[in-house]
Design a protein around this motif. Structure first.
Motif, short mmCIF file in Angstrom:
data_model
loop_
_atom_site.label_atom_id
_atom_site.label_comp_id
_atom_site.label_asym_id
_atom_site.label_seq_id
_atom_site.Cartn_x
_atom_site.Cartn_y
_atom_site.Cartn_z
N SER A 172 0.80 -1.29 -0.15
CA SER A 172 -0.09 -0.16 0.01
C SER A 172 0.96 1.17 -0.17
O SER A 172 0.34 2.20 -0.60
CB SER A 172 -0.95 -0.19 1.15
OG SER A 172 -0.16 0.49 2.52
N ARG A 173 2.05 1.18 0.55
CA ARG A 173 3.08 2.24 0.75
C ARG A 173 3.75 2.35 -0.94
O ARG A 173 4.24 3.31 -1.30
CB ARG A 173 3.98 2.17 1.78
CG ARG A 173 3.31 2.02 2.77
CD ARG A 173 4.66 1.76 4.08
NE ARG A 173 4.13 1.31 5.42
CZ ARG A 173 4.14 0.28 5.99
NH1 ARG A 173 5.17 -0.83 5.33
NH2 ARG A 173 3.67 -0.24 7.11
N ARG A 174 3.69 1.38 -1.74
CA ARG A 174 4.25 1.28 -2.93
C ARG A 174 3.42 1.19 -4.19
O ARG A 174 3.77 0.67 -5.17
CB ARG A 174 5.21 0.18 -3.20
CG ARG A 174 6.39 0.24 -1.92
CD ARG A 174 7.46 -0.60 -1.90
NE ARG A 174 8.21 -0.38 -3.29
CZ ARG A 174 9.29 -1.29 -3.62
NH1 ARG A 174 9.18 -2.72 -2.91
NH2 ARG A 174 9.92 -1.16 -4.79
N GLU A 175 2.20 1.53 -3.82
CA GLU A 175 1.01 1.15 -4.62
C GLU A 175 1.18 1.94 -6.07
O GLU A 175 1.01 1.30 -7.14
CB GLU A 175 -0.61 1.72 -4.24
CG GLU A 175 -1.64 1.10 -5.20
CD GLU A 175 -2.85 1.21 -4.21
OE1 GLU A 175 -3.91 0.51 -4.89
OE2 GLU A 175 -3.07 1.99 -3.39
N ASP A 176 1.84 3.25 -6.01
CA ASP A 176 1.87 3.70 -7.46
C ASP A 176 3.15 2.84 -8.04
O ASP A 176 3.13 3.22 -9.57
CB ASP A 176 2.19 5.14 -6.96
CG ASP A 176 3.73 5.41 -6.44
OD1 ASP A 176 4.30 4.25 -5.82
OD2 ASP A 176 4.22 6.29 -6.28
N GLU A 177 3.88 2.16 -7.73
CA GLU A 177 4.78 1.28 -8.52
C GLU A 177 4.27 0.04 -9.20
O GLU A 177 4.82 -0.79 -10.02
CB GLU A 177 6.17 0.88 -7.62
CG GLU A 177 6.81 2.01 -7.00
CD GLU A 177 7.86 1.42 -6.01
OE1 GLU A 177 8.89 0.75 -6.52
OE2 GLU A 177 7.76 1.87 -4.76
N LEU A 178 3.01 -0.36 -8.71
CA LEU A 178 2.33 -1.53 -9.15
C LEU A 178 1.74 -1.35 -10.58
O LEU A 178 1.06 -0.33 -10.66
CB LEU A 178 1.20 -1.89 -8.18
CG LEU A 178 1.77 -2.44 -6.76
CD1 LEU A 178 0.45 -2.80 -5.70
CD2 LEU A 178 2.78 -3.65 -6.89
N GLU A 179 2.17 -2.05 -11.52
CA GLU A 179 1.82 -1.95 -12.74
C GLU A 179 0.58 -3.00 -13.19
O GLU A 179 0.01 -3.18 -14.26
CB GLU A 179 2.95 -2.00 -13.92
CG GLU A 179 3.81 -0.75 -13.67
CD GLU A 179 4.68 -0.84 -14.73
OE1 GLU A 179 4.95 -1.82 -15.60
OE2 GLU A 179 5.73 -0.14 -14.49
N THR A 180 0.34 -4.02 -12.30
CA THR A 180 -0.32 -5.20 -12.26
C THR A 180 -1.20 -5.25 -11.01
O THR A 180 -0.50 -4.90 -9.97
CB THR A 180 -0.02 -6.37 -12.54
OG1 THR A 180 0.96 -6.38 -13.66
CG2 THR A 180 -0.86 -7.59 -12.81
N GLN A 181 -2.45 -5.45 -11.11
CA GLN A 181 -3.27 -5.29 -9.98
C GLN A 181 -2.79 -6.59 -9.06
O GLN A 181 -2.64 -7.78 -9.52
CB GLN A 181 -4.78 -5.76 -10.08
CG GLN A 181 -5.59 -5.97 -9.25
CD GLN A 181 -7.14 -5.88 -9.47
OE1 GLN A 181 -7.87 -4.98 -9.42
NE2 GLN A 181 -7.45 -7.22 -9.90
N VAL A 182 -2.88 -6.56 -7.86
CA VAL A 182 -2.36 -7.37 -6.48
C VAL A 182 -3.93 -7.64 -6.18
O VAL A 182 -4.47 -6.96 -5.37
CB VAL A 182 -1.41 -6.86 -5.70
CG1 VAL A 182 -1.21 -8.04 -4.70
CG2 VAL A 182 0.05 -6.59 -6.43
N HIS A 183 -3.91 -9.07 -6.15
CA HIS A 183 -5.18 -9.45 -5.45
C HIS A 183 -4.77 -10.44 -4.46
O HIS A 183 -4.32 -11.59 -4.77
CB HIS A 183 -6.10 -10.35 -6.72
CG HIS A 183 -7.19 -11.05 -6.24
ND1 HIS A 183 -8.21 -11.65 -7.25
CD2 HIS A 183 -7.81 -10.82 -4.96
CE1 HIS A 183 -9.05 -12.12 -6.42
NE2 HIS A 183 -9.16 -11.62 -5.53
N PHE A 184 -5.35 -9.78 -3.11
CA PHE A 184 -4.97 -10.90 -1.97
C PHE A 184 -6.18 -11.68 -1.92
O PHE A 184 -7.37 -11.37 -1.94
CB PHE A 184 -4.86 -9.87 -0.76
CG PHE A 184 -3.89 -8.87 -0.80
CD1 PHE A 184 -2.57 -9.25 -0.74
CD2 PHE A 184 -3.98 -7.55 -1.39
CE1 PHE A 184 -1.62 -8.36 -0.88
CE2 PHE A 184 -3.20 -6.77 -1.52
CZ PHE A 184 -1.76 -7.02 -1.34
N VAL A 185 -5.87 -13.14 -1.93
CA VAL A 185 -7.00 -14.06 -1.57
C VAL A 185 -6.28 -15.10 -0.33
O VAL A 185 -5.45 -15.85 -0.39
CB VAL A 185 -7.18 -15.04 -2.63
CG1 VAL A 185 -8.15 -15.86 -2.48
CG2 VAL A 185 -7.22 -13.92 -3.95
#
Length: 441
Positions: free
Chosen positions: A262-275
């Motif tokens: 969540s602190r690096r969300e702007d670096e994520l280029e693909t959605q991260v889906h927590f399950v």
């Protein structure tokens, strides 16, 4: 910017959640405790900034423990029922098959009570899962099954029997400690003994926990590209213990990763889906349910945390996905921190339905512990005191970087066909055992 490392290394989010989970008590699949743990995990994911945290329920075959017994020589010997054992009693000649290797079953076992070890010898080519030994006993005509812990300490092991098609097993099954098994073999080999299990089984409800970070998927648009990374664990645990190692720590890791990402969300280029899956311990029910309803072509990778942070060195099964090996090598070089890697198939955790059904690149993250097998896992000794918060934090730093790396649009992960995966299982001498337990058609 590396301030996220300092914040992760001093975070208490994951450890606080782990303490909350173990204090719930019984988290058996389908139980009230499992449901409470799922609600707590949903709320915790929401609090660290993941969006749309929610539960998705599904039906399972429930199983509730009663009593169990091994009667031999006019005395009772301590045991615990294996989950999804039928509520039955069986009497027969005790036959100790030692390690319970496939060739050990090539004897007359009709009507016998079979006893096998929870491990295999160091020289043997592969680990043999409990359910494979159980169904080899069933196929050989045994009337009852005793699963003996190889770890000393008066700890009887648990672990489910049954299959997806027939969740309740065929013959009564119990676990006994190393010490009890030695006594049974010494005093009662070839004698008549009785195995008895009392349990109830009814329809029950489990649930998966979902939450998201990073760019949202447009469900109305499919450009053929994989668009999300699953970061997973399982919430349930066997009812005899706290379930701290298996798998409270895995869920604590998912929460710690969500906080860091969540602190690096702007670096994520693909959605991260927590399950966070329910009902893993009774046959991967939650992950099977999710894999059957998901669009597997849209999943770029599965990063499964089951057995993570039991030791300070991360270990990873990469299932022959070479691109995942390359990614792990890059992370260990970046941080000058070893990661143990195995390219072999690891079919007994929640990543597996995604591997075998869709060829999704998947890594099963565990830890080097210096011993073979589950150690304290699946016994009453699976408790919080065996774990350290520093190990959670150190591993979380490595895995946060791994997920950000995998999310990069320039990082491609080649998939495998079902035929390629089955061929690998054949090479590794695992396919026959999986067919016996109904995990491979």
């Amino acid at each position: 910017m590396t301030d996220w490392i300092g914040r992760t290394f001093t975070s208490t989010v994951g450890w606080d959640h782990l303490e909350q989970l173990v204090d719930i008590g019984n988290r058996m699949a389908g139980s009230d405790g499992e449901h409470k743990a799922a609600i707590a995990t949903r709320d915790a994911l929401d609090e660290v900034g993941a969006r749309n945290a929610h539960l998705d329920s599904f039906e399972i075959q429930g199983w509730t423990r009663g009593s169990s017994a091994v009667h031999a020589g006019g005395t009772d010997h301590e045991s615990i029922a294996l989950p999804r054992s039928p509520a039955e009693s069986a009497t027969g000649e005790l036959i100790d098959l030692g390690y319970g290797l496939p060739e050990d079953f090539d004897v007359d076992l009709d009507g016998s009570i079979v006893m096998v070890s929870s491990t295999v010898p160091d020289w043997y080519s592969r680990f043999i899962h409990r359910r494979e030994k159980y169904y080899r006993a069933v196929q050989s005509g045994a009337a009852g099954f005793i699963f003996a812990n190889h770890v000393e300490g008066c700890l009887a092991p648990t672990g489910s029997v049954g299959t997806a098609e027939a969740p309740i097993g065929d013959i009564p099954a119990v676990g006994v400690s190393s010490e009890v098994s030695a006594r049974l073999a010494r005093q009662f080999e070839s004698e008549q003994i009785t195995v008895e299990v009392d349990a109830t089984y009814d329809d029950a409800t489990s649930q998966n926990v979902h939450a998201y970070l990073g760019p949202k998927i447009d469900e109305n648009e499919d450009d053929g590209q994989a668009e999300e990374i699953l970061v997973t664990s399982h919430i349930d645990a066997h009812d005899i213990a706290e379930g701290a190692l298996d798998n409270g720590m895995g869920t604590a890791m998912v929460l710690e990763l969500a906080a860091a990402l969540s602190r690096r969300e702007d670096e994520l280029e693909t959605q991260v889906h927590f399950v966070v899956f329910g009902a893993e311990e009774v046959g991967l029910c939650g992950s099977e349910y999710e894999a059957d309803r998901a669009d597997l072509d849209r999943i770029k990778a599965v990063v499964n945390n089951d057995g993570i942070a039991r030791g300070r060195t991360v270990s990873a099964y990469t299932h022959g996905f070479d691109d995942l090996d390359d990614a792990l090598i890059e992370i260990e070089e970046t941080f000058d921190h070893p990661i143990s890697k195995s390219p072999q198939q690891g079919p007994h955790s929640d990543h597996w339905p995604f591997v075998i059904k869709g060829g999704v690149p998947s890594v099963h993250l565990m830890s080097e512990t210096g011993t073979r097998g589950r150690g304290w896992g699946h016994t009453r000794a699976d408790t919080l005191d065996k774990l350290e918060s520093r190990t959670l934090r150190e591993s979380a730093i490595l895995l946060t970087e791994l997920i950000v790396h995998l999310s990069d649009d320039d990082v491609t992960l080649a998939r495998q066909s079902r035929e390629e995966i089955i061929a690998a299982l054949e090479r590794e001498n695992k396919a026959e055992g999986m067919r016996i337990i109904g995990d491979l058609a």
